[in-house]
Design an enzyme around this catalytic site. Sequence first.
Site, PDB file in Angstrom:
ATOM      1  CG  HIS A 130      -2.018  -1.072   1.094  1.00 34.17           C
ATOM      2  ND1 HIS A 130      -2.839  -1.445   2.142  1.00 34.17           N
ATOM      3  CD2 HIS A 130      -2.382  -1.870   0.053  1.00 34.17           C
ATOM      4  CE1 HIS A 130      -3.649  -2.412   1.746  1.00 34.17           C
ATOM      5  NE2 HIS A 130      -3.393  -2.696   0.495  1.00 34.17           N
ATOM      6  CB  CYS A 159       6.126  18.600  -7.925  1.00 32.32           C
ATOM      7  SG  CYS A 159       7.416  17.846  -8.929  1.00 32.32           S
ATOM      8  CB  SER A 200      -9.233  -6.721   9.567  1.00 31.67           C
ATOM      9  OG  SER A 200      -8.949  -5.900   8.459  1.00 31.67           O
TER      10      SER A 200
HETATM   11  P1  OAD Z   1      -7.183  -3.250  10.325  1.00 29.43           P
HETATM   12  O1  OAD Z   1      -7.246  -2.064  11.240  1.00 29.43           O
HETATM   13  O2  OAD Z   1      -8.326  -3.525   9.417  1.00 29.43           O
HETATM   14  O3  OAD Z   1      -6.972  -4.561  11.191  1.00 29.43           O
HETATM   15  C1  OAD Z   1      -6.000  -4.612  12.212  1.00 29.43           C
HETATM   16  C2  OAD Z   1      -5.995  -6.035  12.736  1.00 29.43           C
HETATM   17  O4  OAD Z   1      -4.979  -6.117  13.721  1.00 29.43           O
HETATM   18  C3  OAD Z   1      -7.299  -6.466  13.422  1.00 29.43           C
HETATM   19  O5  OAD Z   1      -7.688  -7.735  12.924  1.00 29.43           O
HETATM   20  C4  OAD Z   1      -6.928  -6.536  14.892  1.00 29.43           C
HETATM   21  O6  OAD Z   1      -7.655  -7.563  15.589  1.00 29.43           O
HETATM   22  C5  OAD Z   1      -5.465  -6.844  14.822  1.00 29.43           C
HETATM   23  N1  OAD Z   1      -4.664  -6.406  15.978  1.00 29.43           N
HETATM   24  C6  OAD Z   1      -4.908  -5.395  16.833  1.00 29.43           C
HETATM   25  N2  OAD Z   1      -3.940  -5.310  17.771  1.00 29.43           N
HETATM   26  C7  OAD Z   1      -3.050  -6.298  17.487  1.00 29.43           C
HETATM   27  C8  OAD Z   1      -1.825  -6.743  18.078  1.00 29.43           C
HETATM   28  N3  OAD Z   1      -1.307  -6.144  19.165  1.00 29.43           N
HETATM   29  N4  OAD Z   1      -1.193  -7.813  17.518  1.00 29.43           N
HETATM   30  C9  OAD Z   1      -1.698  -8.429  16.423  1.00 29.43           C
HETATM   31  N5  OAD Z   1      -2.850  -8.048  15.827  1.00 29.43           N
HETATM   32  C10 OAD Z   1      -3.521  -7.001  16.351  1.00 29.43           C
HETATM   33  O7  OAD Z   1      -5.795  -3.136   9.522  1.00 29.43           O
HETATM   34  P2  OAD Z   1      -5.367  -3.868   8.184  1.00 29.43           P
HETATM   35  O8  OAD Z   1      -5.862  -5.251   8.094  1.00 29.43           O
HETATM   36  O9  OAD Z   1      -3.905  -3.625   8.053  1.00 29.43           O
HETATM   37  O10 OAD Z   1      -5.463   0.386   3.512  1.00 29.43           O
HETATM   38  O11 OAD Z   1      -6.112  -2.976   7.114  1.00 29.43           O
HETATM   39  C11 OAD Z   1      -5.902  -3.216   5.763  1.00 29.43           C
HETATM   40  C12 OAD Z   1      -5.956  -1.932   4.995  1.00 29.43           C
HETATM   41  O12 OAD Z   1      -7.179  -1.259   5.251  1.00 29.43           O
HETATM   42  C13 OAD Z   1      -4.899  -0.908   5.386  1.00 29.43           C
HETATM   43  O13 OAD Z   1      -3.653  -1.130   4.757  1.00 29.43           O
HETATM   44  C14 OAD Z   1      -5.505   0.371   4.943  1.00 29.43           C
HETATM   45  C15 OAD Z   1      -6.906   0.156   5.474  1.00 29.43           C
HETATM   46  O14 OAD Z   1      -7.899   0.898   4.895  1.00 29.43           O
HETATM   47  C16 OAD Z   1      -5.383   1.529   2.847  1.00 29.43           C
HETATM   48  O15 OAD Z   1      -5.322   2.607   3.409  1.00 29.43           O
HETATM   49  C17 OAD Z   1      -5.348   1.353   1.368  1.00 29.43           C
END
Ligand code: OAD
Length: 253
Positions: A130, A159, A200
């Site tokens: 990303h 820029c 997630s």
């Molecule tokens: P999310 O905020 O959707 O999910 C975070 C995940 O981390 C959840 O499943 C939590 O349960 C878990 N979590 C929380 N604390 C934790 C810990 N201490 N150890 C391990 N896991 C933990 O974030 P992403 O899945 O990264 O995209 O989201 C995907 C994308 O959605 C991001 O890259 C961003 C967002 O919109 C863009 O901006 C394009």
Amino acid sequence: MSEASIDVSRTAAEGIALAARRLREARRLVALTGAGISAESGVPTFRGPGGLWRQYRPEDLATPDAFARDPRLVWEWYAWRRQVIAPLRPNAAHRALVALEKRTPEFLLATQNVDGLHGTAGSARVVELHGTIWRLRCTSCAHTREDRGVPLAEIPPRCACGALLRPGVVWFGEALPEEPVTRAFEAAREAEAVLVVGTSSLVYPAAALPQVARAAGAFVIEINPEPTPLTPLADVSLRGPAAALLPAIVEGT
Ligand code: OAD
């Protein structure tokens, strides 16, 4: 009985031991990380309690339309996030992935995070699916530049060619950068095991990476305090924070 079929009765210690063994045996490994791996460093996640998408609407801040409508507002939000992230340090989970990379012959870390903490920790074989919040890209010419300045000298930044610069991240509705995605999916198809940490598993195409790996025969290990849509497909799903569990499975035997 297959290892997957005893999942429900497995204790946490058994799950950690099994994951540790599979990681140690794998010569080709892919790790996929999401916001949760940086949560214990202090970086806000998107969807959990206190998550950014609970307070803000992505369509106001993280889409090409939002930027076209109000570049200053979008930049103010990214400038705030840069300010939040700048002083934060990698945690034990980031460091465990560095150790794993060093001992694994073929290793690729695919991250959805834009915070740069894997690189700061010392991970070298990383693809940023990303993009990164530390890179600025011209909306007109091909120029990009790394800029870790906090605060930014001007908002919105421009820029040298006069056009607006934008954050070097992927917004909703945009395609992911081709080269990192191709590398990540190629590695996933070859991997013996895939380690999925702190995501997630809702946002595609990243969420498809472990599915592709699994379909090609990889052993799937998930680390997350909460169940996700990937959980039923995982061979081992460990419930808990990454900074505790990841060092345990990397250092375990
Ligand atoms: P999310 O905020 O959707 O999910 C975070 C995940 O981390 C959840 O499943 C939590 O349960 C878990 N979590 C929380 N604390 C934790 C810990 N201490 N150890 C391990 N896991 C933990 O974030 P992403 O899945 O990264 O995209 O989201 C995907 C994308 O959605 C991001 O890259 C961003 C967002 O919109 C863009 O901006 C394009």
